[in-house]
Motif scaffolding. Structure first.
Motif, mmCIF file in Angstrom:
data_model
loop_
_atom_site.group_PDB
_atom_site.id
_atom_site.type_symbol
_atom_site.label_atom_id
_atom_site.label_comp_id
_atom_site.label_asym_id
_atom_site.label_seq_id
_atom_site.Cartn_x
_atom_site.Cartn_y
_atom_site.Cartn_z
ATOM 1 N N HIS A 263 1.858 1.904 -3.479
ATOM 2 C CA HIS A 263 0.701 2.389 -4.233
ATOM 3 C C HIS A 263 0.447 3.868 -3.944
ATOM 4 O O HIS A 263 0.229 4.668 -4.865
ATOM 5 C CB HIS A 263 -0.513 1.549 -3.849
ATOM 6 N N LEU B 250 -8.353 4.136 -2.274
ATOM 7 C CA LEU B 250 -8.716 2.724 -2.219
ATOM 8 C C LEU B 250 -10.100 2.491 -2.817
ATOM 9 O O LEU B 250 -10.338 1.479 -3.475
ATOM 10 C CB LEU B 250 -8.669 2.230 -0.773
ATOM 11 N N LYS B 251 -10.999 3.428 -2.588
ATOM 12 C CA LYS B 251 -12.344 3.307 -3.140
ATOM 13 C C LYS B 251 -12.321 3.302 -4.660
ATOM 14 O O LYS B 251 -13.173 2.680 -5.315
ATOM 15 C CB LYS B 251 -13.204 4.469 -2.627
ATOM 16 N N MET C 237 -10.344 -3.361 -4.388
ATOM 17 C CA MET C 237 -10.167 -3.106 -2.968
ATOM 18 C C MET C 237 -11.458 -2.653 -2.294
ATOM 19 O O MET C 237 -11.456 -2.330 -1.116
ATOM 20 C CB MET C 237 -9.062 -2.067 -2.749
ATOM 21 N N ARG C 238 -12.529 -2.631 -3.042
ATOM 22 C CA ARG C 238 -13.795 -2.198 -2.449
ATOM 23 C C ARG C 238 -14.366 -3.289 -1.556
ATOM 24 O O ARG C 238 -14.177 -4.480 -1.796
ATOM 25 C CB ARG C 238 -14.806 -1.846 -3.538
ATOM 26 N N LEU D 195 0.822 -1.200 0.000
ATOM 27 C CA LEU D 195 0.000 0.000 0.000
ATOM 28 C C LEU D 195 0.862 1.258 0.000
ATOM 29 O O LEU D 195 0.507 2.269 -0.624
ATOM 30 C CB LEU D 195 -0.934 -0.005 1.211
ATOM 31 N N THR E 62 -8.476 -6.182 1.148
ATOM 32 C CA THR E 62 -7.336 -6.617 0.359
ATOM 33 C C THR E 62 -7.792 -7.525 -0.779
ATOM 34 O O THR E 62 -8.856 -8.142 -0.706
ATOM 35 C CB THR E 62 -6.330 -7.402 1.218
ATOM 36 N N ASP F 288 -10.252 1.855 -6.547
ATOM 37 C CA ASP F 288 -9.769 0.573 -7.062
ATOM 38 C C ASP F 288 -10.851 -0.485 -6.839
ATOM 39 O O ASP F 288 -11.134 -0.864 -5.705
ATOM 40 C CB ASP F 288 -8.487 0.180 -6.321
ATOM 41 N N GLY G 221 -11.727 -0.483 3.038
ATOM 42 C CA GLY G 221 -11.704 -1.395 1.901
ATOM 43 C C GLY G 221 -11.318 -2.798 2.297
ATOM 44 O O GLY G 221 -11.365 -3.165 3.471
#
Length: 334
Positions: A105, A291-292, A297-298, A102, A160, A294, A158
């Motif tokens: 990212h 994250l939202k 990852m939701r 993360l 993984t 992606d 989120g």
């Protein structure tokens, strides 16, 4: 005397037990930090700290002052927001801890955050284990899995998503696993974080199940596991954030796509909700929105997989392609 600055120095000395550590964090000399604490002692008329052979310890008066000192600092940091919300700007450093995948990212997207807030800075601590937020001087941390510490405020942001992967060089001449139980006949590279890390959990239509895997190589850092797998040392479970490019180029192969690794919830945790500084709130929202964006990852988003039946190479690659397409779509929206 700048009372707030002296209080901040006192609080960090109390948390770290060291004038030198605080000086290094602030980019000043150790005597400068000592002078700030001494000025606070003169202001309140009592000795707050004393040196020992193991570092700096608080006196009883110093321990009694801690709650009021924290309240004053939190109130001062939120004062500008309360007085003029429209003109408030996030200012200062946010120190946060994140797992390696993360962190990589976020580093790839941090430019947008920093350009939007010129007075904001990030100090990222990359570690795959949990931290003591107070002792480590952290404003927040991203954690995987359930949060057991009731003293922390947590916000779920989120889930993984991961792949079971291996390099073509490892798979050459070996039978492909056709079920998670077949992993017992392979060499596995274990990413050790907590608990029984050589027990891997998978998802199936009937629910989650576990398999104990053999391990001759383990590491407590995801980047190290990633390199080990690329080097042909065995099979591993790694985040889609780390292996998406490898799967596209063929450096790694996705295995058993119809049995994806079990997903874990992602939380942002921080010590207190009261008077949370604007800079910290801005970083929390940035991570949550990133994250939202992606799909993989939701929360409650199923990881793409074949519909049913035995695994085969073609259908496995179709599942991988669908998963990678969802990652690409997230990148395009950003």
């Amino acid at each position: 005397m700048d009372l707030i600055s002296s209080l901040l120095a006192f609080l960090r000395v109390a948390e770290t037990g060291s004038f030198s550590v605080v000086a290094s964090e602030r980019g000043v000399t150790q005597p400068a930090v000592s002078r700030q604490v001494r000025a606070l002692e003169e202001h309140v008329g009592m000795r707050l700290v004393q040196r020992s052979t193991t570092g700096v310890v608080l006196t009883e008066e110093g321990r009694n002052l801690l709650p009021a000192a924290r309240n004053l600092v939190e109130a001062a940091e939120s004062l500008s927001v309360s007085a003029s919300p429209a003109q408030a700007r996030p200012t200062g450093k946010v120190r946060l801890s994140l797992p390696a995948p993360l962190a990589l990212h976020i580093c790839g997207h941090a430019r947008a955050l920093l350009d939007s807030h010129p007075s904001l800075s990030l100090d990222m601590v990359v570690r795959d284990s949990t931290s003591n937020l107070i002792e480590d001087g952290l404003d927040l941390e991203v954690r995987l899995g359930p949060i057991d510490d009731s003293s922390l405020i947590s916000r779920r942001v989120g889930m993984t998503s991961a792949f079971l992967v291996a390099a073509p060089s490892y798979l050459a001449g070996r039978p492909l696993p056709r079920s998670p139980q077949d992993l017992r006949n392979h060499e596995c590279v274990v990413y050790s974080r907590w608990g029984k890390d050589d027990t891997w959990w998978f998802e199936a239509s009937e629910g989650q199940f576990s398999v104990n895997v053999p391990c001759r190589l383990r590491a407590n850092n995801a980047s190290a596991v990633h390199q080990a797998v690329l080097g042909g040392n065995g099979i591993a479970i790694l985040s889609h954030l780390m292996v998406a490019d490898d799967l596209r180029t063929g450096r790694l192969v996705s295995l058993l796509p119809e049995f994806p690794p079990a997903r874990l919830p992602l939380y942002i945790v921080y010590p207190s909700r009261r008077n949370l500084p604007l800079r910290t709130r801005v970083v929390i929202e940035f991570i949550a929105e990133l994250l939202k964006a992606d799909p993989a990852m939701r929360d409650r988003t199923a990881w793409p997989r074949p519909a049913s039946g035995a695994p085969d190479a073609g259908r496995g690659q179709n599942a991988v392609g669908a998963a990678l397409a969802s990652v690409d779509a997230a990148g395009e929206r950003r």
